[in-house]
Write an enzyme that holds these catalytic residues in place. Sequence first.
Site, PDB file in Angstrom:
ATOM      1  N   TYR A  15       0.835  -1.199   0.000  1.00 52.18           N
ATOM      2  CA  TYR A  15       0.000   0.000   0.000  1.00 52.18           C
ATOM      3  C   TYR A  15       0.871   1.250   0.000  1.00 52.18           C
ATOM      4  O   TYR A  15       0.534   2.246  -0.633  1.00 52.18           O
ATOM      5  CB  TYR A  15      -0.960  -0.011   1.201  1.00 52.18           C
ATOM      6  CG  TYR A  15      -2.096  -0.980   1.013  1.00 52.18           C
ATOM      7  CD1 TYR A  15      -3.201  -0.656   0.240  1.00 52.18           C
ATOM      8  CD2 TYR A  15      -2.059  -2.235   1.608  1.00 52.18           C
ATOM      9  CE1 TYR A  15      -4.237  -1.546   0.060  1.00 52.18           C
ATOM     10  CE2 TYR A  15      -3.101  -3.138   1.431  1.00 52.18           C
ATOM     11  CZ  TYR A  15      -4.185  -2.792   0.660  1.00 52.18           C
ATOM     12  OH  TYR A  15      -5.213  -3.679   0.470  1.00 52.18           O
ATOM     13  N   ASN A  56     -12.775  -0.981  -5.373  1.00 52.81           N
ATOM     14  CA  ASN A  56     -12.710  -1.521  -6.726  1.00 52.81           C
ATOM     15  C   ASN A  56     -13.817  -2.561  -6.916  1.00 52.81           C
ATOM     16  O   ASN A  56     -13.928  -3.503  -6.141  1.00 52.81           O
ATOM     17  CB  ASN A  56     -11.336  -2.156  -6.952  1.00 52.81           C
ATOM     18  CG  ASN A  56     -11.242  -2.907  -8.252  1.00 52.81           C
ATOM     19  OD1 ASN A  56     -11.838  -2.507  -9.255  1.00 52.81           O
ATOM     20  ND2 ASN A  56     -10.493  -3.986  -8.258  1.00 52.81           N
TER      21      ASN A  56
END
Length: 163
Positions: A94, A117
């Site tokens: 990340y 997403n």
Amino acid sequence: MPQSWYHSPIGIIRITVTESYVEEVHFCEQDDLSNMSQANSWNSLLQNCTDQLIEYFSGQRRQFDLPVNQAGTGFQQQVWGELTAIPFGRTISYMDLARKLGDPKVIRAAASANGKNNIAIIVPCHRVIGTNREMVGYAGGIGRKKWLLDHERKIAHGVQTLF
């Protein structure tokens, strides 16, 4: 909208398309399956998406060639664009994702966008892992994330055995 269900090796996936775009590839949980009794609607994009997912799961496809579209902010669109640039069989953290977006301080926002997403596998959010290399955060479940990463690693780097 045309919609179908694909029985993948790691669970049932609902695919939703328009005439022009793939809008959703979603792992279904038990409560999502009540709609499966509806007849599948079909178009060529839905067929193409299903075919490419079958090829992916059988190890014959590393990259998807499908038009995708999902509603989101400019930042979310940027994050999803970065996800599609992660090579097959590879992972990034990340923090790496935040750096690619130009600011390490957006790590939480990037993780949040990653989690929103709606086009699993094709927009490969499963390729983002924790900074400490741990399996963290996947809407389809950590077990599926691990399976997808192991699947890609085996295909990209070959299966190694001791004997």
